[in-house]
Design a protein around this motif. Structure first.
Motif, PDB file in Angstrom:
ATOM      1  N   UNK A  85       1.956   3.114   1.714  1.00 32.94           N
ATOM      2  CA  UNK A  85       2.502   3.859   2.847  1.00 32.94           C
ATOM      3  C   UNK A  85       2.478   5.365   2.629  1.00 32.94           C
ATOM      4  N   UNK A  86       2.657   5.791   1.370  1.00 36.39           N
ATOM      5  CA  UNK A  86       2.873   7.205   1.080  1.00 36.39           C
ATOM      6  C   UNK A  86       1.594   7.902   0.644  1.00 36.39           C
ATOM      7  N   UNK A  87       1.549   9.214   0.875  1.00 32.89           N
ATOM      8  CA  UNK A  87       0.551  10.010   0.183  1.00 32.89           C
ATOM      9  C   UNK A  87       1.235  10.659  -1.022  1.00 32.89           C
ATOM     10  N   UNK A  88       0.443  11.261  -1.899  1.00 36.51           N
ATOM     11  CA  UNK A  88       0.990  11.716  -3.181  1.00 36.51           C
ATOM     12  C   UNK A  88       1.965  12.866  -3.041  1.00 36.51           C
ATOM     13  N   UNK A  89       1.947  13.543  -1.910  1.00 36.66           N
ATOM     14  CA  UNK A  89       2.913  14.621  -1.714  1.00 36.66           C
ATOM     15  C   UNK A  89       4.293  14.095  -1.372  1.00 36.66           C
ATOM     16  N   UNK A  90       4.383  12.806  -1.059  1.00 33.86           N
ATOM     17  CA  UNK A  90       5.657  12.229  -0.626  1.00 33.86           C
ATOM     18  C   UNK A  90       6.332  11.370  -1.692  1.00 33.86           C
ATOM     19  N   UNK A  91       5.636  11.059  -2.786  1.00 35.78           N
ATOM     20  CA  UNK A  91       6.186  10.077  -3.728  1.00 35.78           C
ATOM     21  C   UNK A  91       7.448  10.580  -4.411  1.00 35.78           C
ATOM     22  N   UNK A  92       7.559  11.898  -4.639  1.00 37.72           N
ATOM     23  CA  UNK A  92       8.761  12.418  -5.291  1.00 37.72           C
ATOM     24  C   UNK A  92      10.011  12.178  -4.463  1.00 37.72           C
ATOM     25  N   UNK A  93       9.989  12.645  -3.225  1.00 40.92           N
ATOM     26  CA  UNK A  93      11.130  12.464  -2.332  1.00 40.92           C
ATOM     27  C   UNK A  93      11.381  10.980  -2.068  1.00 40.92           C
ATOM     28  N   UNK A  94      10.323  10.217  -1.845  1.00 42.12           N
ATOM     29  CA  UNK A  94      10.473   8.791  -1.540  1.00 42.12           C
ATOM     30  C   UNK A  94      11.140   8.044  -2.689  1.00 42.12           C
ATOM     31  N   UNK A  95      10.791   8.370  -3.937  1.00 42.83           N
ATOM     32  CA  UNK A  95      11.386   7.668  -5.064  1.00 42.83           C
ATOM     33  C   UNK A  95      12.826   8.086  -5.300  1.00 42.83           C
TER      34      UNK A  95
ATOM     35  N   UNK B 298      14.450   5.788  -2.949  1.00 41.29           N
ATOM     36  CA  UNK B 298      14.386   4.410  -3.450  1.00 41.29           C
ATOM     37  C   UNK B 298      15.419   4.159  -4.557  1.00 41.29           C
ATOM     38  N   UNK B 299      15.499   5.070  -5.520  1.00 42.09           N
ATOM     39  CA  UNK B 299      16.471   4.909  -6.607  1.00 42.09           C
ATOM     40  C   UNK B 299      17.892   4.936  -6.051  1.00 42.09           C
ATOM     41  N   UNK B 300      18.135   5.827  -5.098  1.00 46.05           N
ATOM     42  CA  UNK B 300      19.466   5.912  -4.498  1.00 46.05           C
ATOM     43  C   UNK B 300      19.819   4.643  -3.742  1.00 46.05           C
ATOM     44  N   UNK B 301      18.860   4.113  -2.979  1.00 44.73           N
ATOM     45  CA  UNK B 301      19.104   2.876  -2.231  1.00 44.73           C
ATOM     46  C   UNK B 301      19.389   1.714  -3.169  1.00 44.73           C
ATOM     47  N   UNK B 302      18.686   1.686  -4.292  1.00 46.63           N
ATOM     48  CA  UNK B 302      18.917   0.631  -5.287  1.00 46.63           C
ATOM     49  C   UNK B 302      20.342   0.705  -5.823  1.00 46.63           C
ATOM     50  N   UNK B 303      20.826   1.914  -6.102  1.00 46.89           N
ATOM     51  CA  UNK B 303      22.188   2.062  -6.632  1.00 46.89           C
ATOM     52  C   UNK B 303      23.228   1.679  -5.590  1.00 46.89           C
ATOM     53  N   UNK B 304      22.979   2.032  -4.347  1.00 47.40           N
ATOM     54  CA  UNK B 304      23.898   1.621  -3.276  1.00 47.40           C
ATOM     55  C   UNK B 304      23.925   0.092  -3.183  1.00 47.40           C
ATOM     56  N   UNK B 305      22.751  -0.529  -3.328  1.00 48.56           N
ATOM     57  CA  UNK B 305      22.683  -1.989  -3.295  1.00 48.56           C
ATOM     58  C   UNK B 305      23.483  -2.614  -4.432  1.00 48.56           C
ATOM     59  N   UNK B 306      23.502  -1.953  -5.601  1.00 47.51           N
ATOM     60  CA  UNK B 306      24.305  -2.458  -6.716  1.00 47.51           C
ATOM     61  C   UNK B 306      25.784  -2.481  -6.356  1.00 47.51           C
TER      62      UNK B 306
END
Length: 367
Positions: free
Chosen positions: A87-97, A100-108
């Motif tokens: 889905x992402x281009x390489x300019x977006x992977x930093x913000x997207x991750x 993603x990490x934040x969503x994972x912690x909220x899920x915990x």
């Protein structure tokens, strides 16, 4: 349930370590969002069935249901990672991750503490049913996600994809880098809560500061780390944010050396959680950037298995080493474990420069 059965429960986590072996199927067949949705629906059905089986009398049916659940969960992980890369281009992977990490912690928090807390007021059967409904709703959301189209190779496509990695400049050094980048973080993690216990911290303090507030600090660190990676590039963010991540081990070593007040231990915990989020966001963005979209499932599954292996090994001997060295010396040693990865950074930069950017964006290595 007896201690033997509780110990055997650890084996149901094996699919997350073995998922690489069936990841080619996800690259080869079907749409990634359909894989995600199907896995969620399968887990929902299993959650509705599980309460029917008596866990106090573990049967082959119970083990089969639990193993099936973790297989679907691990498969969903592979599909989500591949979908994200596509889905992402390489300019977006930093913000997207960072997200993603934040969503994972909220899920915990929601899935770990929130769902279990409901057990005080509802039956376990109702609790599993609620969790199953949540999985079903997520399946509906997943199937409505944006569609991506990524081509697949022909005969021998999976082997060719891995072969292309090996032929890239500095590939071996990069794989070693992936295995040891978070080694210091992984080695210290299992000993943090025992340190709190041995310092006389209460369960309330451990639950509130180390866990709840710590997850909040990790979320903040991941969002900041993702934003920084998108601004300064992957290569710079890897070594700059990695230094902050390693430095938190020295902070813990400092409070372990002295008779530190509670406030100092609180600070060490929150600083460690925040910097772990910084380093994780940059690291995961790097892993995604070096994967090819058409082979993302296979490649990312392999990379996650590499750093997962060293994380398990480091955690396995952490207690033995702490018993012999003491907390302060061991925490200081974990800082040193983080440094060898920096010797490989020149090869990492070379590897990043060798990856073509199909979007025609800025230099992936960040200059």
């Amino acid at each position: 349930m007896g201690l033997k059965e509780i110990g055997l429960l650890s084996l149901i986590g094996l699919p997350w370590s073995l998922k690489f072996f069936w990841s080619p199927l996800i690259d080869r067949y079907g749409e990634k969002r359909r894989w995600i949705s199907a896995c969620l629906l399968a887990m929902a059905v299993l959650l509705w069935i599980l309460p029917v089986v008596d866990p106090s009398q573990p049967s082959p049916l119970l083990w089969a249901l639990l193993i099936s659940f973790t297989v679907f969960s691990a498969t969903q992980d592979v599909a989500i990672d591949a979908y994200t890369i596509g889905l992402l281009d390489r300019r977006e992977v930093g913000t997207a991750n960072g997200i993603r990490v934040s969503a994972y912690r909220v899920a915990l928090i929601v899935g770990g503490g929130g769902i279990v807390a409901l057990a005080e007021g509802v039956s376990w059967r109702a609790l599993f049913a609620i969790a199953g409904v949540a999985m079903g709703l997520l399946a509906l959301a997943a199937i409505r996600a944006p569609r991506i189209t990524v081509g697949a190779g022909g005969d021998g496509w999976a082997l060719r994809a891995l072969g292309e990695w090996v032929r890239r400049p500095a590939a071996l050094a990069v794989f070693v880098f992936i295995m040891i980048y978070k080694l210091g973080d992984a080695a210290m993690g299992p000993m943090v809560k025992p340190f709190w216990v041995d310092r006389g911290m209460s369960l309330l303090e451990i639950g509130m500061i180390s866990t709840t507030f710590g997850i909040g600090a990790t979320i903040a660190g991941a969002l900041v780390g993702g934003w920084i990676a998108s601004r300064i590039g992957l290569f710079r963010s890897l070594w700059i944010l990695g230094l902050f991540q390693a430095g938190s081990n020295l902070v813990y070593a400092g409070v372990a050396t002295m008779d530190a007040p509670r406030a100092a231990i609180y600070f060490a915990s929150l600083f460690e959680s925040f910097t772990s989020g910084l380093g994780t966001a940059a690291f995961l963005a790097f892993l995604m950037a070096i994967c090819q979209k058409e082979h993302a499932a296979v490649q990312y599954a392999l990379l996650s298995a590499l750093f997962g292996l060293t994380r398990s090994i480091a955690g396995g001997w952490s207690g033995w080493a702490t018993e012999r060295l003491g907390y302060s010396s061991y925490f200081a040693m974990t800082f040193l474990l983080a440094l060898p990865a920096y010797l490989l950074l020149p090869w990492v930069a070379r590897y990043l420069r060798s990856i073509p950017d199909p979007e025609g964006g800025p230099e992936t290595a960040g200059g």
